[in-house]
Design a protein around this motif. Structure first.
Motif, PDB file in Angstrom:
ATOM      1  N   ASP A 260       0.969  -1.093   0.067  1.00  3.54           N
ATOM      2  CA  ASP A 260       0.071   0.004  -0.070  1.00  3.54           C
ATOM      3  C   ASP A 260       0.748   1.417  -0.071  1.00  3.54           C
ATOM      4  N   ILE A 261       0.409   2.204  -0.650  1.00  2.00           N
ATOM      5  CA  ILE A 261       1.078   3.380  -0.759  1.00  2.00           C
ATOM      6  C   ILE A 261       1.311   4.238   0.490  1.00  2.00           C
ATOM      7  N   PHE A 262       0.586   3.901   1.659  1.00  2.00           N
ATOM      8  CA  PHE A 262       0.690   4.922   2.919  1.00  2.00           C
ATOM      9  C   PHE A 262       1.978   4.448   3.489  1.00  2.00           C
ATOM     10  N   ALA A 263       2.446   3.166   3.150  1.00  2.00           N
ATOM     11  CA  ALA A 263       3.904   2.855   3.495  1.00  2.00           C
ATOM     12  C   ALA A 263       4.907   3.615   2.904  1.00  2.00           C
ATOM     13  N   THR A 264       4.748   3.854   1.793  1.00  2.00           N
ATOM     14  CA  THR A 264       5.540   4.728   0.872  1.00  2.00           C
ATOM     15  C   THR A 264       5.606   6.122   1.217  1.00  2.00           C
ATOM     16  N   CYS A 265       4.565   6.735   1.447  1.00  2.00           N
ATOM     17  CA  CYS A 265       4.373   8.087   2.104  1.00  2.00           C
ATOM     18  C   CYS A 265       4.772   8.123   3.462  1.00  2.00           C
ATOM     19  N   THR A 266       4.762   7.074   4.393  1.00  2.00           N
ATOM     20  CA  THR A 266       5.089   7.024   5.685  1.00  2.00           C
ATOM     21  C   THR A 266       6.759   7.124   5.745  1.00  2.00           C
ATOM     22  N   ALA A 267       7.387   6.247   5.002  1.00  2.00           N
ATOM     23  CA  ALA A 267       8.696   6.154   4.790  1.00  2.00           C
ATOM     24  C   ALA A 267       9.293   7.218   4.086  1.00  2.00           C
ATOM     25  N   ARG A 268       8.750   8.031   3.385  1.00  5.02           N
ATOM     26  CA  ARG A 268       9.461   9.235   2.747  1.00  5.02           C
ATOM     27  C   ARG A 268       9.218  10.471   3.636  1.00  5.02           C
ATOM     28  N   SER A 269       8.143  10.628   4.380  1.00  6.32           N
ATOM     29  CA  SER A 269       7.964  11.457   5.549  1.00  6.32           C
ATOM     30  C   SER A 269       9.017  11.426   6.710  1.00  6.32           C
ATOM     31  N   MET A 270       9.389  10.100   6.989  1.00  6.71           N
ATOM     32  CA  MET A 270      10.543   9.785   7.655  1.00  6.71           C
ATOM     33  C   MET A 270      11.776  10.437   7.327  1.00  6.71           C
ATOM     34  N   GLN A 271      12.046  10.274   6.092  1.00  8.91           N
ATOM     35  CA  GLN A 271      13.194  11.033   5.370  1.00  8.91           C
ATOM     36  C   GLN A 271      13.310  12.578   5.417  1.00  8.91           C
ATOM     37  N   LEU A 272      12.085  12.946   5.532  1.00  7.26           N
ATOM     38  CA  LEU A 272      12.007  14.400   5.587  1.00  7.26           C
ATOM     39  C   LEU A 272      12.218  15.165   7.063  1.00  7.26           C
ATOM     40  N   LEU A 273      11.932  14.473   7.812  1.00  4.83           N
ATOM     41  CA  LEU A 273      12.214  14.862   9.270  1.00  4.83           C
ATOM     42  C   LEU A 273      13.565  15.033   9.673  1.00  4.83           C
ATOM     43  N   LYS A 274      13.886  15.976  10.627  1.00  4.06           N
ATOM     44  CA  LYS A 274      15.313  16.437  11.145  1.00  4.06           C
ATOM     45  C   LYS A 274      15.659  15.231  12.048  1.00  4.06           C
ATOM     46  N   LYS A 275      16.825  15.120  12.324  1.00  8.54           N
ATOM     47  CA  LYS A 275      17.159  14.051  13.343  1.00  8.54           C
ATOM     48  C   LYS A 275      16.294  13.687  14.474  1.00  8.54           C
ATOM     49  N   ASP A 276      16.092  14.558  15.277  1.00 12.13           N
ATOM     50  CA  ASP A 276      15.189  14.349  16.462  1.00 12.13           C
ATOM     51  C   ASP A 276      13.657  14.805  16.116  1.00 12.13           C
ATOM     52  N   GLY A 277      13.237  14.737  14.976  1.00 11.75           N
ATOM     53  CA  GLY A 277      11.848  15.272  14.533  1.00 11.75           C
ATOM     54  C   GLY A 277      10.839  14.135  15.001  1.00 11.75           C
ATOM     55  N   VAL A 278       9.591  14.857  15.061  1.00 14.79           N
ATOM     56  CA  VAL A 278       8.359  14.038  15.433  1.00 14.79           C
ATOM     57  C   VAL A 278       7.342  13.957  14.519  1.00 14.79           C
ATOM     58  N   MET A 279       6.869  12.513  14.484  1.00 20.44           N
ATOM     59  CA  MET A 279       5.861  12.286  13.431  1.00 20.44           C
ATOM     60  C   MET A 279       4.725  11.363  13.821  1.00 20.44           C
ATOM     61  N   GLY A 280       3.556  12.046  13.396  1.00 17.65           N
ATOM     62  CA  GLY A 280       2.172  11.534  13.788  1.00 17.65           C
ATOM     63  C   GLY A 280       1.265  11.046  12.456  1.00 17.65           C
ATOM     64  N   PHE A 281       1.009   9.953  12.163  1.00 17.66           N
ATOM     65  CA  PHE A 281       0.386   9.459  11.220  1.00 17.66           C
ATOM     66  C   PHE A 281      -0.953   8.666  11.614  1.00 17.66           C
ATOM     67  N   ILE A 282      -2.021   8.837  10.887  1.00 19.09           N
ATOM     68  CA  ILE A 282      -3.141   7.748  10.943  1.00 19.09           C
ATOM     69  C   ILE A 282      -2.912   7.010   9.895  1.00 19.09           C
ATOM     70  N   VAL A 283      -2.916   5.522  10.256  1.00 18.50           N
ATOM     71  CA  VAL A 283      -2.614   4.611   9.230  1.00 18.50           C
ATOM     72  C   VAL A 283      -3.315   3.324   9.521  1.00 18.50           C
ATOM     73  N   PRO A 284      -3.748   2.434   8.755  1.00 19.60           N
ATOM     74  CA  PRO A 284      -4.640   1.149   8.861  1.00 19.60           C
ATOM     75  C   PRO A 284      -3.923   0.569  10.291  1.00 19.60           C
ATOM     76  N   LEU A 285      -4.631  -0.383  10.769  1.00 17.07           N
ATOM     77  CA  LEU A 285      -4.390  -1.096  11.721  1.00 17.07           C
ATOM     78  C   LEU A 285      -3.353  -2.229  11.198  1.00 17.07           C
ATOM     79  N   SER A 286      -3.655  -2.723   9.940  1.00 19.11           N
ATOM     80  CA  SER A 286      -2.725  -3.711   9.580  1.00 19.11           C
ATOM     81  C   SER A 286      -1.163  -3.297   9.526  1.00 19.11           C
ATOM     82  N   MET A 287      -0.803  -1.963   9.760  1.00 17.80           N
ATOM     83  CA  MET A 287       0.776  -1.696   9.746  1.00 17.80           C
ATOM     84  C   MET A 287       1.277  -1.983  10.889  1.00 17.80           C
TER      85      MET A 287
END
Length: 168
Positions: free
Chosen positions: A108-135
Motif C-alpha cells: 500500500d502507498i501509505f507505507a511509501t508516504c510514511t517512509a518518505r516522510s521519515m526521510q524529511l524529518l530532522k534527526k530528532d523530529g516528531v511524526m504522527g500518522f493515521i494509518v490502517p491497523l494492518s501496519m
C-alpha cells in the motif's frame, strides 16, 4: 525570500517576487530535464509552465524543495510531520511509476508516504500518522515497522479498530 517580507515597498516586492518566480521556473525546467534523462518516456508540456508558476493556471505540482528551502538548508528537515496518507494498493495505481526503495514489499502507498516522510524529518523530529491497523501487525508491513524502529527512540501505537469514531 526574507527580503520580500522585510520590505514595504510594493515595487521592490514585485521585483523580488518576479525574481523568485523566474528562479522557480528555471529550477523546475532543470528538474524536468533531469527526470527526462532518467526516463526518456517522461513527457511534460512546458507550454503552460510559466502560467502555472505565476498562479495564472492551476498547477499539478508543488515545488516544496524550493518553498521549504530554509527547512532543509538550515534545519536539516522538518521538526514535525502530521499526516493521514492515502490507503491505496500500489497495484491500483497505473498513472504513476513508483521508485520506492524503502518499503518495496509493502503493498500500500501509505507505507511509501510514511517512509518518505521519515526521510524529511530532522534527526530528532516528531511524526504522527493515521494509518490502517494492518501496519501494526501484518507481515506485509514488517519492512515499514523495521524502518520506524530504526529511526525513532519512542514509538506509540494507538488503535481504534472497535470504535474508529473515537479518533474524531
Amino acid at each position: 525570500e526574507k527580503s520580500y517580507f522585510r520590505t514595504n515597498n510594493p515595487i521592490k516586492k514585485k521585483s523580488i517576487k518576479n525574481e523568485l518566480m523566474e528562479t522557480i521556473h528555471n529550477l523546475i525546467i532543470l528538474t524536468i530535464k533531469r527526470k527526462k534523462e532518467f526516463n526518456p518516456n517522461y513527457d511534460y508540456n512546458f507550454k503552460d509552465l510559466k502560467d502555472q508558476i505565476y498562479g495564472i493556471k492551476v498547477k499539478d505540482f508543488f515545488p516544496w524543495q524550493i518553498y521549504f528551502i530554509d527547512v532543509f538548508h538550515y534545519k536539516k528537515g522538518f521538526d514535525l510531520i502530521i499526516g493521514n496518507p492515502p490507503y491505496v494498493r500500489k497495484t491500483q495505481i497505473e498513472s504513476y511509476e513508483f521508485h520506492d526503495n524503502l518499503t518495496p514489499s509493502c503493498p500500500d502507498i501509505f507505507a511509501t508516504c510514511t517512509a518518505r516522510s521519515m526521510q524529511l524529518l530532522k534527526k530528532d523530529g516528531v511524526m504522527g500518522f493515521i494509518v490502517p491497523l494492518s501496519m501494526s501487525y501484518s507481515t506485509k508491513y514488517e519492512e515499514l515497522r523495521d524502518l520506524i524502529q530504526e529511526q525513532f527512540n519512542f514509538i506509540n501505537y494507538a488503535t481504534f479498530d472497535k470504535d474508529p469514531a473515537a479518533l474524531f
